[in-house]
Design a protein around this motif. Sequence first.
Motif: not given
Length: 128
Positions: A2, A4, A49, A53, A63, A65, A67-69, A72, A96, A110
């Motif tokens: 990823y 960011l 975010v 994606s 990513p 939101k 995918q990031l969640e 994490i 996060c 984020s």
Amino acid sequence: TYNLTVEKAIISYERNPIQVALPTSGTPTDPILIDLGFFKPKITLENIVVEDSSSLDGGVTIPSKQQLEDFITGTTSDTIWLTIASHRYIVKITGCIFERIGGTDNRWISRMQLVSSSRSDPAFSDPA
């Protein structure tokens, strides 16, 4: 992998010296301060975010939101390599926060908190 786009990166260092008060009879004494040289780097990343994606050249993904969640909440013992200004850190996510940007349906701020090893030399080797 990823990627960011970070709007703000905050790196802080915390030390934990020990303060020991010795028992005495009579005149009080100053406590003894002992610093064992331990420190704890902490990093906070702030970025925007979106719901969808996107992919960059070389198979790198920005990513969404979701995918990031998922990353994490699903990452436990994976080593996460973070690069900031040509310096590399080994990090673990501690938390996060997602905050929806007013007036939009698909953009979120984020704020990710991480604990870290000490900064690596800019001449790092690729972990892959």
